[in-house]
Design a protein around this motif. Structure first.
Motif, mmCIF file in Angstrom:
data_model
loop_
_atom_site.group_PDB
_atom_site.id
_atom_site.type_symbol
_atom_site.label_atom_id
_atom_site.label_comp_id
_atom_site.label_asym_id
_atom_site.label_seq_id
_atom_site.Cartn_x
_atom_site.Cartn_y
_atom_site.Cartn_z
ATOM 1 N N HIS A 7 0.830 -1.211 0.000
ATOM 2 C CA HIS A 7 0.000 0.000 0.000
ATOM 3 C C HIS A 7 0.872 1.272 0.000
ATOM 4 O O HIS A 7 0.508 2.279 -0.594
ATOM 5 N N ILE A 8 2.054 1.201 0.625
ATOM 6 C CA ILE A 8 2.977 2.334 0.617
ATOM 7 C C ILE A 8 3.569 2.491 -0.791
ATOM 8 O O ILE A 8 3.674 3.608 -1.314
ATOM 9 N N GLU A 9 3.934 1.352 -1.411
ATOM 10 C CA GLU A 9 4.459 1.412 -2.777
ATOM 11 C C GLU A 9 3.433 2.046 -3.716
ATOM 12 O O GLU A 9 3.782 2.846 -4.589
ATOM 13 N N GLY A 10 2.165 1.696 -3.542
ATOM 14 C CA GLY A 10 1.091 2.282 -4.376
ATOM 15 C C GLY A 10 1.017 3.792 -4.208
ATOM 16 O O GLY A 10 0.880 4.535 -5.190
ATOM 17 N N GLU A 11 1.119 4.254 -2.951
ATOM 18 C CA GLU A 11 1.081 5.698 -2.703
ATOM 19 C C GLU A 11 2.325 6.384 -3.273
ATOM 20 O O GLU A 11 2.238 7.484 -3.820
ATOM 21 N N VAL A 12 3.473 5.733 -3.145
ATOM 22 C CA VAL A 12 4.718 6.276 -3.699
ATOM 23 C C VAL A 12 4.575 6.426 -5.207
ATOM 24 O O VAL A 12 4.900 7.480 -5.773
ATOM 25 N N LEU A 13 4.085 5.399 -5.875
ATOM 26 C CA LEU A 13 3.916 5.440 -7.330
ATOM 27 C C LEU A 13 2.906 6.513 -7.747
ATOM 28 O O LEU A 13 3.104 7.204 -8.757
ATOM 29 N N ALA A 14 1.832 6.658 -6.964
ATOM 30 C CA ALA A 14 0.827 7.676 -7.283
ATOM 31 C C ALA A 14 1.441 9.078 -7.202
ATOM 32 O O ALA A 14 1.196 9.933 -8.063
ATOM 33 N N MET A 15 2.254 9.313 -6.171
ATOM 34 C CA MET A 15 2.879 10.632 -6.026
ATOM 35 C C MET A 15 3.883 10.899 -7.151
ATOM 36 O O MET A 15 3.955 12.007 -7.678
ATOM 37 N N ILE A 16 4.651 9.876 -7.518
ATOM 38 C CA ILE A 16 5.627 10.043 -8.607
ATOM 39 C C ILE A 16 4.890 10.337 -9.909
ATOM 40 O O ILE A 16 5.245 11.250 -10.653
ATOM 41 N N ALA A 17 3.837 9.574 -10.176
ATOM 42 C CA ALA A 17 3.073 9.761 -11.406
ATOM 43 C C ALA A 17 2.395 11.128 -11.434
ATOM 44 O O ALA A 17 2.185 11.711 -12.500
ATOM 45 N N ALA A 18 2.078 11.659 -10.250
ATOM 46 C CA ALA A 18 1.441 12.976 -10.175
ATOM 47 C C ALA A 18 2.447 14.103 -10.363
ATOM 48 O O ALA A 18 2.069 15.257 -10.492
ATOM 49 N N GLY A 19 3.743 13.784 -10.366
ATOM 50 C CA GLY A 19 4.745 14.800 -10.641
ATOM 51 C C GLY A 19 5.612 15.196 -9.469
ATOM 52 O O GLY A 19 6.433 16.096 -9.589
#
Length: 173
Positions: A7-19
């Motif tokens: 779930h942390i990896e998912g949030e990390v990826l979401a933030m990276i994808a958001a810029g």
């Protein structure tokens, strides 16, 4: 070395994808920069990927909506309204201009006339801009950011005497 929870990896990826930058993401989750970069590489996510996709999606939607008959009808009505207002403004400006005296009686009246002429010139410029923009549909509007600054202040007694002196010199010639 502990594995980062999914779930942390998912949030990390979401933030990276958001810029968000990798440094900002690592700080947010208390992970090392290298851990965050590893998560990004494994997932194949590029920084700002989602943001670009969302922007592109909404740009395309906006372009599609501007092509509709409803928008064209509204734009046409606004254009006709602008042209009518511009014409009325010009008529009023002519009447006002005719009412201004050619030679002021005193300095205060000269200042009022100067202010009136400045306001009329500004209104005329806006009217001309409206007309130009109306006939350049679809073209990029001209942007002139080097407009002069109009400063209105009361003249000092010395300046008034100087101006009066120049007028008496001209009249005597």
């Amino acid at each position: 070395m502990a594995k980062t929870p999914p779930h942390i990896e998912g949030e990390v990826l979401a933030m990276i994808a958001a810029g968000y930058s990798l440094a900002a993401v690592s700080s947010q989750f208390g992970l090392s920069y290298h851990t965050v970069r590893g998560i990004q590489k494994r997932a194949g996510i590029k920084s700002g990927e989602i943001k670009k996709q969302v922007i592109l999606k909404y740009q395309n939607a906006l372009k599609d909506s501007l092509a509709s008959d409803f928008i064209r009808d509204k734009a046409s009505a606004l254009l006709m309204d602008d042209l009518a207002l511009s014409s009325k403004l010009r008529s009023k400006l002519h009447v006002l201009l005719d009412e201004l005296p050619d030679s002021p009686r005193d300095t205060k009246e000269a200042v009022l006339i100067a202010r009136s002429l400045s306001a009329i010139a500004t209104s005329l410029k806006l009217s001309n801009d409206t007309l130009r923009a109306s006939f350049k549909l679809g073209e990029e509007p001209e942007v002139n950011e080097d407009l002069p600054e109009l400063i209105v202040r009361e003249m000092l007694e010395v300046e008034i005497l100087d101006v009066k002196g120049k007028f008496t010199t001209v009249e005597a010639s």
